[in-house]
Design a protein around this motif. Structure first.
Motif, PDB file in Angstrom:
ATOM      1  N   GLU A 215      49.858  42.938  44.893  1.00 15.41           N
ATOM      2  CA  GLU A 215      49.980  42.365  46.239  1.00 15.41           C
ATOM      3  C   GLU A 215      48.925  41.291  46.507  1.00 15.41           C
ATOM      4  OE1 GLU A 215      50.018  43.714  50.962  1.00 15.41           O
ATOM      5  OE2 GLU A 215      49.930  45.253  49.412  1.00 15.41           O
ATOM      6  N   TYR A 216      47.690  41.507  46.043  1.00 14.31           N
ATOM      7  CA  TYR A 216      46.592  40.603  46.417  1.00 14.31           C
ATOM      8  C   TYR A 216      46.123  39.679  45.300  1.00 14.31           C
ATOM      9  CZ  TYR A 216      46.446  43.332  50.650  1.00 14.31           C
ATOM     10  OH  TYR A 216      46.794  43.937  51.827  1.00 14.31           O
ATOM     11  N   GLN A 217      46.567  39.926  44.069  1.00 11.87           N
ATOM     12  CA  GLN A 217      46.136  39.089  42.950  1.00 11.87           C
ATOM     13  C   GLN A 217      46.543  37.639  43.183  1.00 11.87           C
ATOM     14  OE1 GLN A 217      46.965  40.787  39.130  1.00 11.87           O
ATOM     15  NE2 GLN A 217      46.969  38.813  38.116  1.00 11.87           N
ATOM     16  N   GLY A 218      45.596  36.751  43.012  1.00 14.22           N
ATOM     17  CA  GLY A 218      45.878  35.330  43.149  1.00 14.22           C
ATOM     18  C   GLY A 218      45.783  34.792  44.565  1.00 14.22           C
ATOM     19  N   PHE A 219      45.476  35.658  45.546  1.00  9.44           N
ATOM     20  CA  PHE A 219      45.345  35.155  46.913  1.00  9.44           C
ATOM     21  C   PHE A 219      44.168  34.188  46.986  1.00  9.44           C
ATOM     22  CE2 PHE A 219      43.344  35.238  51.087  1.00  9.44           C
ATOM     23  CZ  PHE A 219      44.409  34.904  51.903  1.00  9.44           C
ATOM     24  N   LYS A 220      44.377  33.060  47.627  1.00 10.68           N
ATOM     25  CA  LYS A 220      43.320  32.067  47.834  1.00 10.68           C
ATOM     26  C   LYS A 220      43.074  31.925  49.338  1.00 10.68           C
ATOM     27  CE  LYS A 220      42.849  30.570  43.553  1.00 10.68           C
ATOM     28  NZ  LYS A 220      41.833  31.224  42.781  1.00 10.68           N
ATOM     29  N   MET A 221      41.818  31.964  49.705  1.00  9.95           N
ATOM     30  CA  MET A 221      41.439  31.805  51.112  1.00  9.95           C
ATOM     31  C   MET A 221      41.861  30.414  51.580  1.00  9.95           C
ATOM     32  SD  MET A 221      39.713  33.628  53.371  1.00  9.95           S
ATOM     33  CE  MET A 221      38.696  33.504  54.828  1.00  9.95           C
ATOM     34  N   PRO A 222      42.638  30.320  52.660  1.00  6.66           N
ATOM     35  CA  PRO A 222      43.019  28.997  53.175  1.00  6.66           C
ATOM     36  C   PRO A 222      41.768  28.166  53.479  1.00  6.66           C
ATOM     37  CG  PRO A 222      44.258  30.720  54.279  1.00  6.66           C
ATOM     38  CD  PRO A 222      43.207  31.407  53.454  1.00  6.66           C
ATOM     39  N   ARG A 223      41.813  26.921  53.100  1.00  2.05           N
ATOM     40  CA  ARG A 223      40.641  26.043  53.223  1.00  2.05           C
ATOM     41  C   ARG A 223      40.059  26.023  54.636  1.00  2.05           C
ATOM     42  NH1 ARG A 223      39.845  20.853  49.812  1.00  2.05           N
ATOM     43  NH2 ARG A 223      37.769  20.297  50.510  1.00  2.05           N
ATOM     44  N   GLU A 224      40.929  26.015  55.648  1.00  6.72           N
ATOM     45  CA  GLU A 224      40.432  25.914  57.028  1.00  6.72           C
ATOM     46  C   GLU A 224      39.660  27.155  57.487  1.00  6.72           C
ATOM     47  OE1 GLU A 224      44.919  26.943  57.698  1.00  6.72           O
ATOM     48  OE2 GLU A 224      43.666  26.045  56.147  1.00  6.72           O
TER      49      GLU A 224
ATOM     50  N   LYS B 198      42.418  39.676  53.566  1.00  5.93           N
ATOM     51  CA  LYS B 198      43.186  39.530  52.320  1.00  5.93           C
ATOM     52  C   LYS B 198      42.279  39.038  51.192  1.00  5.93           C
ATOM     53  CE  LYS B 198      47.699  38.697  54.395  1.00  5.93           C
ATOM     54  NZ  LYS B 198      48.730  37.686  54.702  1.00  5.93           N
ATOM     55  N   ASN B 199      41.367  38.143  51.521  1.00  7.86           N
ATOM     56  CA  ASN B 199      40.438  37.624  50.521  1.00  7.86           C
ATOM     57  C   ASN B 199      39.540  38.742  49.974  1.00  7.86           C
ATOM     58  OD1 ASN B 199      39.388  35.261  49.132  1.00  7.86           O
ATOM     59  ND2 ASN B 199      37.530  35.598  50.320  1.00  7.86           N
ATOM     60  N   SER B 200      39.109  39.613  50.858  1.00  6.26           N
ATOM     61  CA  SER B 200      38.301  40.762  50.442  1.00  6.26           C
ATOM     62  C   SER B 200      39.096  41.674  49.510  1.00  6.26           C
ATOM     63  CB  SER B 200      37.837  41.540  51.682  1.00  6.26           C
ATOM     64  OG  SER B 200      37.162  42.702  51.318  1.00  6.26           O
ATOM     65  N   HIS B 201      40.359  41.911  49.860  1.00  5.01           N
ATOM     66  CA  HIS B 201      41.239  42.726  49.008  1.00  5.01           C
ATOM     67  C   HIS B 201      41.463  42.049  47.653  1.00  5.01           C
ATOM     68  CE1 HIS B 201      41.756  45.502  52.175  1.00  5.01           C
ATOM     69  NE2 HIS B 201      42.786  44.949  52.788  1.00  5.01           N
ATOM     70  N   ALA B 202      41.605  40.732  47.677  1.00  6.35           N
ATOM     71  CA  ALA B 202      41.834  39.990  46.428  1.00  6.35           C
ATOM     72  C   ALA B 202      40.627  40.114  45.494  1.00  6.35           C
ATOM     73  CB  ALA B 202      42.122  38.526  46.735  1.00  6.35           C
ATOM     74  N   LYS B 203      39.432  40.074  46.053  1.00  4.07           N
ATOM     75  CA  LYS B 203      38.221  40.240  45.236  1.00  4.07           C
ATOM     76  C   LYS B 203      38.188  41.636  44.613  1.00  4.07           C
ATOM     77  CE  LYS B 203      35.284  37.022  47.818  1.00  4.07           C
ATOM     78  NZ  LYS B 203      34.150  36.903  48.745  1.00  4.07           N
ATOM     79  N   ARG B 204      38.561  42.632  45.417  1.00  5.55           N
ATOM     80  CA  ARG B 204      38.595  44.014  44.910  1.00  5.55           C
ATOM     81  C   ARG B 204      39.674  44.166  43.840  1.00  5.55           C
ATOM     82  NH1 ARG B 204      39.185  47.332  49.652  1.00  5.55           N
ATOM     83  NH2 ARG B 204      41.030  48.266  48.818  1.00  5.55           N
ATOM     84  N   ALA B 205      40.828  43.566  44.073  1.00  9.24           N
ATOM     85  CA  ALA B 205      41.930  43.650  43.110  1.00  9.24           C
ATOM     86  C   ALA B 205      41.539  43.012  41.776  1.00  9.24           C
ATOM     87  CB  ALA B 205      43.176  42.967  43.680  1.00  9.24           C
TER      88      ALA B 205
ATOM     89  N   GLY C 285      43.002  53.860  33.627  1.00  4.56           N
ATOM     90  CA  GLY C 285      43.613  54.969  34.363  1.00  4.56           C
ATOM     91  C   GLY C 285      44.107  54.586  35.741  1.00  4.56           C
ATOM     92  N   LEU C 286      44.626  53.380  35.878  1.00  4.38           N
ATOM     93  CA  LEU C 286      45.111  52.921  37.183  1.00  4.38           C
ATOM     94  C   LEU C 286      46.383  53.665  37.586  1.00  4.38           C
ATOM     95  CD1 LEU C 286      44.615  49.072  36.750  1.00  4.38           C
ATOM     96  CD2 LEU C 286      43.219  50.630  38.110  1.00  4.38           C
ATOM     97  N   THR C 287      46.483  53.983  38.865  1.00 10.25           N
ATOM     98  CA  THR C 287      47.671  54.649  39.392  1.00 10.25           C
ATOM     99  C   THR C 287      48.716  53.603  39.769  1.00 10.25           C
ATOM    100  OG1 THR C 287      46.908  54.557  41.686  1.00 10.25           O
ATOM    101  CG2 THR C 287      46.205  56.473  40.374  1.00 10.25           C
ATOM    102  N   VAL C 288      49.896  54.069  40.137  1.00  9.36           N
ATOM    103  CA  VAL C 288      50.959  53.171  40.598  1.00  9.36           C
ATOM    104  C   VAL C 288      50.490  52.434  41.846  1.00  9.36           C
ATOM    105  CG1 VAL C 288      53.299  53.086  41.540  1.00  9.36           C
ATOM    106  CG2 VAL C 288      52.788  54.588  39.593  1.00  9.36           C
ATOM    107  N   GLU C 289      49.809  53.161  42.741  1.00  8.74           N
ATOM    108  CA  GLU C 289      49.298  52.543  43.978  1.00  8.74           C
ATOM    109  C   GLU C 289      48.276  51.455  43.667  1.00  8.74           C
ATOM    110  OE1 GLU C 289      49.426  55.891  43.514  1.00  8.74           O
ATOM    111  OE2 GLU C 289      51.007  56.429  44.939  1.00  8.74           O
ATOM    112  N   ASP C 290      47.413  51.724  42.673  1.00 12.12           N
ATOM    113  CA  ASP C 290      46.430  50.714  42.262  1.00 12.12           C
ATOM    114  C   ASP C 290      47.130  49.459  41.767  1.00 12.12           C
ATOM    115  OD1 ASP C 290      44.301  52.443  42.793  1.00 12.12           O
ATOM    116  OD2 ASP C 290      44.241  53.212  40.738  1.00 12.12           O
TER     117      ASP C 290
END
Length: 196
Positions: free
Chosen positions: A78-87, A52-59, A67-72
């Motif tokens: 979905e992934y914007q703002g995800f923070k990697m859990p500290r542990e 998820k963290n990898s996806h968040a970086k890409r997002a 020219g972003l699509t609906v899927e983009d």
């Protein structure tokens, strides 16, 4: 990596094997962690968070594209703002991961040495080629020494041996242990010149 290093084409240099060697070291750290962690839930949760963290970086990078699509847009949302859990932050930090798996020496002696080959900047430009007159030629090193190739070959084989030994220790298979011992013994003799 060895195929690249040993290529007869003079335009292929051992430099091209170095990004693969760095990836190999990262894989070694991750494999060592997975085999040493006894909490299966922590492994599952940690790697799901890493994905998820990898996806968040890409997002985060994608949201500035045109020219972003609906899927983009759905992906970004979905992934914007995800923070990697500290542990589980150590899974996304090779120094912390190598420390957790007791592999800090490999991190310091091999992994960090490869940074200047992976992350280009003007101060390390000569790692990527050579200047002839007033012209820079990428991936060219006329004075390349055979010792460079030999050193890289030895590092690749040594890390390969560690990789094999870690897996064997994890499997705890006595029959396999003898075969692996013979294989590593042969590598020690042929590559490193170690008799016993």
């Amino acid at each position: 990596m060895l195929y690249i290093k040993e290529a007869p084409d003079k335009n292929v240099t051992c430099y091209e094997a170095l990004p693969l060697l760095r990836t190999f070291i990262e894989a070694y750290f991750h494999l060592t962690y997975v085999m040493s962690e006894t909490n299966n839930t922590a492994i599952k949760e940690g790697y799901e968070a890493l994905e998820k963290n990898s996806h968040a970086k890409r997002a985060a990078k994608l949201k500035h594209a045109e020219g972003l699509t609906v899927e983009d847009m759905e992906f970004i949302e979905e992934y914007q703002g995800f923070k990697m859990p500290r542990e589980y932050e150590f899974l996304d930090d090779m120094r912390k991961l190598s420390a957790k798996t007791n592999q800090l020496q490999i991190y310091r002696t091999h992994y960090t040495d490869l940074n200047s080959y992976i992350h280009f900047n003007p101060s390390t430009v000569l790692n990527h080629g050579q200047v002839q007159g007033n012209k820079f030629i990428f991936n060219f090193n006329e004075t390349q020494n055979r010792e460079d190739y030999t050193y890289i070959e030895r590092v690749i084989y040594a890390l390969g041996c560690l990789f094999i030994c870690e897996v064997n220790n994890f499997l705890n298979n006595k029959e396999l242990e003898g075969k692996i011992g013979n294989l590593i013994g042969n590598i020690h003799k042929e590559v490193f010149g170690i008799k016993d």
